[in-house]
Write a protein that holds these residues in place. Structure first.
Motif: not given
Ligand code: BGC
Length: 913
Positions: A498, A500, A504, A506-507
Motif C-alpha cells: 500500500r 506506506e 516502522w 515499533n514493528d
Molecule cells: C504500519 C504499522 C505500524 C503502525 C503504527 C501502520 O500504518 O503499517 O506496521 O505498526 O502504523 O501506527
C-alpha cells in the motif's frame, strides 16, 4: 544413520583427505607440525572480496574447519599486501600482524598503513590451533576502497529541464579512450533510482538502487568494476534515472580508468567546461514512474543509441530532443558507500493459474503473496497497443483484483507496444506487493508463458533453516520467511503493497530478532542504524518511521528497535562497531525519554501493543489495545532502554555510564512496579496476557511472585481457549515466557492454533504471508496481507523448538546456548543457523520417551547444551558415557534437562524423557 550424520561423515572424510594432503606437504617440516584446522571463507566487512567500501579500519573474519572435535584457535597472523604477487611472496607491505596470541577470528579491525581511495588490498591469514600448530595460509582475499573523501568526487549533480515531470530520464555521455585499459571503476548515485549501461550493456545486477536514505544527510553510491565493458576508442555511458523515493531524477557519477601504462583518467557528470565534453539528457520511454503508482512505458518513444557510442538522432518533436544536461542543486547528503546488500531480482516464478473473470481481463495467480513485479514476454501486436497490469493481494468476489487495501497506491504498470517484432518488458523504478496480476489490453490471449514474476528484495543471504515433523509449523515458518523477504527493501518496511512501505520502528522492536534468524542482517541493519541516526532530532528524539516520512516525531517509546540493532548485532555477530558509532545517539534518545519521565514514569505513547485481536482493541476498528495500557508498554520499554544503554556502555568500556544508567534503570523498574504491579492479583496492569508476559520478559517481577504470575498467564490463555489476545509486540513475549517458565506445551498450542486468532487461522484462509490484523479483512482500511510485525513466532521456532541461542555474555555465538524444548505435537526438528564461526546445526527426534539430539558446534566456539532428559537417567553421547568422552562435561540438571558444556565438534546425544 541420519542424513546429518552421513553428511558429517562425508565432510569428515573430505577433511581427512585435506589433512592428509596438508600433512604430506609439510612432511619435510615434520609430521608434528601439521594442524587439523584450516582457515577459509575470509571476509572483509562481512563480504567476500568487496569493492568500493569506505570503512577505514575494515574488519576481517574467517571461518575455521577441523577434522577433530574440540578445536580452537590460539593465535593468528594476518598479512596484507598491495599486490597479489607480493602477498604470494609473503611481502606484507601494508600490514603484518605478526603472531598474535588470540582466539579472535572475527571482527579484527585492520590497523595497517592508511588506506587509499580506489586501491585494492590483498590479504590472507593463518592460525595456530590448540596444540600450537600453525595452519597453512588461507586462500587470498581482497578488498578495495571506494572514494573516501568528498574531494575524490569531481563534477556535479546533473539534472534536466523541468517540463519532463514524471518521465524517467536518459543521460548519455560519449568519450574516447586512446590507450589500453588496465582497470576501470564506475561510482554512481542516481536519485531516486538508476540503471547504468555502458556501450549498450547493462552494468551489474542491482535494481532499485541506491537504497532509500535521508537524502539531505546521506546518499549511498555503488561501485562497479567496468574494466571489461570499456574499450580503446569510442565509448558511451547511458544512465536511465527514475523518481524513486527522492521524487525526481538527479545523477552523479564518476568513472576512474587506469591504463596499462599506469596513467589515469576520470570521466564524471559535469556541466560543459574546458576539460569535459557534454553530458546529454532526454526523456526516456518511461512516461511515468512512481514507487506506489507503478510504471508506464511507451515503446514507441524508445530512443535508439541512448547507451551507445553513436551520434544521437534529433527527433521531430522538440520536447523529445537531447539537451545538454545542467548542474542542479545537490540533494545535500554526503556520498557514502552503500553498506547493505543491493536490492536484486532474487527469483523468477511462473504464475500458477490464469482466469478470465470477464472478456479481455486475465488474472494470473502466482500462488504466493510477494514483493516485486511482472515481466511481459513474447509480445506481438500493433504499435500503440497498450497492456496494463494491475497488482493486488486479493480478489473481489467477481474474480478481478481487489486494490482497495492499497489505499492511494494505484499499483498499475502499463506497456505500449512499438509494433516492432517480438517485444518484452519489465518495469525498473517501481515495485508491488501482490499475489495476483490482472492483465488487460493484451493482444490475443495471454498464457503463463507471457508473464514471469520477479521476486525482488535486498539480497541478504539466508541465515539458516528450520524444519519439523509438524507440517503446520513448517507452513508458518515459510509464511514468515516470505513476509520478511517481501519487506527487506534497503530498509525493513512494514508492508510492500500500500501507500506506506516504511521503516516502522515499533514493528521492528520484535521483528528484528526474527529477521536475524532468517536472514544475515549484519550489513542491512548496520546501514539502517545509520538511517535512524540521520532521522534523529537535535533533542535526541528519533522518529516512528525511518527515514522519516510519516508517523510521530518524537517516536513512540516502544521504538526500542534502534537500540536493539546495536545490541542484537553485537549478540549475533560480535559487532561492537555499531554500538561505538551510535552510542552517543542511543544515549541522546534515552535522555530524551528521560526528559519525558517526571518521577521516573514516562508520560507518552501512541501505539503500545498494536493490533491485538478485535475484541481486545479499541472499538471502531482501531488497532490500539483496549486492555493493555499504552503507558504501561511505554514504561516497560523506557526501563528496557535504560538497561540496554547500561549494558552497551559496559561493552564499549564506559563503566561510569554503565553504572549511571543501571541506577536509572533500577529507578524506572521501581516506578514500573509501583504503578503497574498488582500485588492483589499477582499480575501486571490489567493482568492480561500482554501485560504479564511483557513484565516477565523484562525480568522486573517482584521476588517470589513469579509462580503466581505464570499461573495467571496460563489461566488467561486457558480462558481464551488456548488462544492469544496479544498484538504486534507482546505476542513475542507470550510465546517465549510461557516456554521458559514451564509451559512450553501451552506456547506451542497457541502457536499452532488453526482457529482465530492465530497463524494457522491465517493459513486456513489462504494466507501465504502474515496479515497485519488477526482478523480476515479485505476492502478499504488497515488490512495489509503482507506485514512482518506478527512474525516473532519464527524466532520462537529457532530459539525454543530448535533451541539455538547466542550467549549474551560471550556474544557472536562464540559461546552458544543450545536449549531445545521438546513439546507435545512435535516428533523432530532440524535447524541450522549460520554464524560468523560457521554453521550451528541441531537435529532432534524423539520416539516415545527416547530422544536423540545431534548438535554441531563450530570450530573455535563452545556451547552449553541442554539435553532434555529425566533426572537420574543416563545421557549417552555417541553411544558412550558422557563422563568418558572428551570435549564435554556435565554441569547440572535444570528444568527437565541435563546440561553439558561442550567444545566444538559434532555430538549425538541420546536421552530418556
Ligand atoms: C504500519 C504499522 C505500524 C503502525 C503504527 C501502520 O500504518 O503499517 O506496521 O505498526 O502504523 O501506527
Amino acid at each position: 544413520m541420519t542424513t546429518n550424520t552421513r553428511a558429517s561423515l562425508c565432510r569428515f572424510g573430505y577433511l581427512l583427505l585435506l589433512v592428509f594432503l596438508a600433512d604430506w606437504s609439510t612432511t619435510a617440516k615434520g609430521w608434528a607440525q601439521a594442524s587439523h584446522v584450516s582457515a577459509s571463507e575470509v571476509l572483509c566487512e562481512y563480504r567476500k572480496d568487496p569493492i568500493g567500501i569506505d570503512a577505514l579500519h575494515p574488519r576481517l573474519s574467517w571461518v575455521l574447519t577441523a577434522s577433530q572435535q574440540s578445536e580452537k584457535q590460539t593465535a593468528y597472523e594476518i598479512l596484507v599486501a598491495s599486490s597479489k604477487e607480493a602477498l604470494a611472496e609473503n611481502q606484507a607491505d601494508i600490514w603484518e600482524t605478526g603472531k598474535v596470541i588470540s582466539a579472535q577470528s572475527i571482527q579484527i579491525p585492520f590497523q595497517g598503513k592508511s588506506l587509499q581511495s580506489g586501491t585494492r588490498y590483498y590479504w590472507k591469514v593463518r592460525v595456530w590451533d590448540k596444540e600450537g600448530r600453525a595452519t597453512d595460509f588461507s586462500e587470498p582475499g581482497y578488498w578495495e576502497m571506494g572514494l573516501l573523501s568528498a574531494s575524490d568526487w569531481q563534477g556535479d549533480w546533473m539534472g534536466y529541464p523541468p517540463n519532463w515531470n514524471g518521465r524517467g530520464l536518459y543521460f548519455h555521455y560519449a568519450f574516447s579512450l586512446d590507450r589500453e585499459i588496465l582497470s576501470a571503476r564506475a561510482y554512481i548515485a542516481g536519485l531516486g533510482y538508476y540503471e547504468l549501461h555502458i556501450n549498450g550493456q547493462r552494468i551489474g545486477d542491482h535494481v532499485l538502487d541506491p537504497g532509500m536514505s535521508s537524502y539531505e544527510k546521506r546518499i549511498f553510491y555503488s561501485t562497479y568494476d567496468v574494466t571489461n565493458e570499456l574499450k580503446s576508442g569510442a565509448n558511451a555511458i547511458g544512465v536511465v534515472v527514475g523518481n524513486g523515493w527522492y521524487g525526481f531524477p538527479k545523477l552523479r557519477m564518476q568513472v576512474n580508468v587506469t591504463f596499462k601504462d599506469h596513467t589515469q583518467k576520470s570521466f564524471y557528470t559535469a556541466g560543459m567546461n574546458a576539460t569535459s565534453t557534454a553530458w546529454q539528457v532526454t526523456a526516456s520511454p518511461i512516461m511515468q514512474n512512481s514507487v506506489y503508482g507503478g510504471e508506464i512505458y511507451d515503446a514507441r518513444m524508445e530512443k535508439k543509441g541512448w547507451d551507445q557510442p553513436v551520434s544521437l538522432p534529433a527527433p521531430a518533436d522538440r520536447t523529445e530532443a537531447w539537451f545538454y544536461a545542467v548542474p542542479v542543486s545537490p540533494p545535500g547528503g554526503v556520498l557514502v558507500a552503500q553498506i547493505a546488500e543491493p536490492i536484486k531480482i532474487m527469483q523468477t516464478l511462473v504464475p500458477k493459474t490464469v482466469s478470465t473473470p470477464s472478456s479481455g481481463i486475465y488474472v494470473f495467480d502466482t500462488g504466493q503473496n510477494l514483493a516485486g513485479w511482472a515481466e511481459l514476454l513474447y509480445l506481438r501486436g500493433a504499435a500503440g497497443t497498450k497492456i496494463t497490469m494491475k497488482f493486488a493481494e486479493t480478489l473481489r468476489p467477481d474474480g478481478t483484483v481487489d486494490q482497495r487495501n492499497l489505499r492511494t497506491a494505484t499499483a498499475t504498470d502499463a506497456y505500449t507496444l512499438s509494433g516492432d517484432g517480438e517485444e518484452k518488458w519489465e518495469p525498473r523504478f517501481t515495485y508491488h506487493g501482490f499475489r495476483y496480476v490482472q492483465v488487460e489490453g493484451f493482444p490475443g490471449i495471454p498464457t503463463a508463458d507471457n508473464i514471469r514474476i520477479k521476486v525482488v528484495r535486498s539480497s541478504l543471504d539466508d541465515a539458516g533453516s528450520f524444519f519439523s515433523s509438524n507440517e503446520l509449523v513448517n507452513r508458518i515458518q515459510k509464511m514468515v520467511w516470505w513476509t520478511e523477504a517481501s519487506n527487506l527493501y534497503s530498509i525493513p518496511t512494514d508492508c510492500p503493497q500500500r501507500d506506506e512501505r516504511m521503516g516502522w520502528m515499533n514493528d521492528l522492536t520484535v521483528r528484528l530478532e526474527e529477521s536475524l534468524y532468517n536472514f544475515n542482517g549484519a550489513r542491512f541493519y548496520t546501514q539502517f542504524a545509520d538511517d535512524v541516526q540521520d532521522s534523529q532530532d537535535a533533542n535526541g528524539s528519533i522518529t516512528d518511521t525511518v527515514p522519516w516520512q510519516y508517523g510521530s516525531k518524537p517516536a513512540d517509546p516502544v521504538d526500542e528497535s534502534y537500540m536493539l540493532i546495536g545490541w542484537l548485532l553485537y549478540q549475533n555477530y560480535g559487532d561492537t562497531e555499531v554500538i561505538k558509532e551510535h552510542y552517543d545517539s542511543f544515549r541522546a534518545w534515552v535522555e530524551y525519554l528521560r526528559s519525558r519521565s517526571p518521577s521516573n514514569l514516562i508520560n507518552y505513547g501512541y501505539y503500545g501493543d498494536w493490533s491485538s485481536p478485535e475484541a481486545f482493541s479499541q472499538p471502531g476498528g482501531s488497532a490500539e489495545s483496549k486492555d493493555t495500557p499504552l503507558l504501561f508498554m511505554s514504561q516497560g520499554y523506557y526501563f528496557y532502554a535504560l538497561q540496554l544503554l547500561s549494558r552497551m556502555a559496559s561493552v564499549i568500556d564506559k563503566p561510569e555510564d554503565a553504572k549511571h544508567y543501571s541506577e536509572l534503570a533500577e529507578q524506572a523498574r521501581k516506578a514500573f512496579n509501583d504503578k503497574y504491579w498488582d500485588g492483589r492479583k499477582g499480575g501486571y496492569a490489567t493482568n492480561n496476557q500482554a501485560s504479564n508476559s511483557f513484565g516477565f520478559y523484562l525480568n522486573t517481577v517482584p521476588a517470589g511472585e513469579e509462580a503466581r504470575l505464570v499461573q495467571n498467564l496460563e489461566r488467561d490463555v486457558e480462558q481464551h481457549n488456548w488462544h492469544l489476545t496479544t498484538g504486534n509486540l507482546a505476542t513475542k513475549y507470550l510465546l517465549e515466557m510461557l516456554s521458559e517458565h514451564g509451559h512450553a506445551n501451552t506456547a506451542f498450542r497457541i502457536a499452532t492454533q488453526t482457529t482465530y486468532p492465530g497463524w494457522g487461522y491465517m493459513l486456513n484462509n489462504d494466507a501465504t504471508t502474515l496479515w497485519e490484523r488477526w482478523e480476515l479483512l479485505s476492502g478499504e482500511g488497515m488490512n495489509s496481507h503482507n506485514h512482518p510485525m506478527m512474525g516473532s513466532v519464527s524466532s520462537y521456532f529457532y530459539k525454543y523448538l530448535a533451541g539455538i541461542n547466542s550467549d549474551p555474555s560471550v556474544p557472536g555465538f562464540k559461546h552458544s546456548i543450545i536449549h531445545p524444548y521438546i513439546v507435545d505435537g512435535l516428533d523432530w526438528v532440524k535447524a541450522t543457523h549460520h554464524t560468523m564461526y560457521g554453521d550451528i546445526a541441531i537435529n532432534w527426534d524423539r520416539k516415545e520417551k527416547k530422544v536423540n539430539l545431534h548438535v554441531v558446534i563450530p570450530v573455535n566456539t563452545t556451547a552449553t547444551v541442554f539435553v532434555p532428559s529425566a533426572e537420574r537417567t543416563r545421557v549417552l553421547v555417541d553411544g558412550k558415557s558422557t563422563n568418558t568422552t572428551s570435549g564435554i562435561h556435565f554441569l547440572r540438571m535444570e528444568a527437565g534437562s541435563q546440561v553439558f558444556e561442550v567444545d566444538s565438534g559434532s555430538y549425538d546425544f541420546t536421552s530418556a524423557l
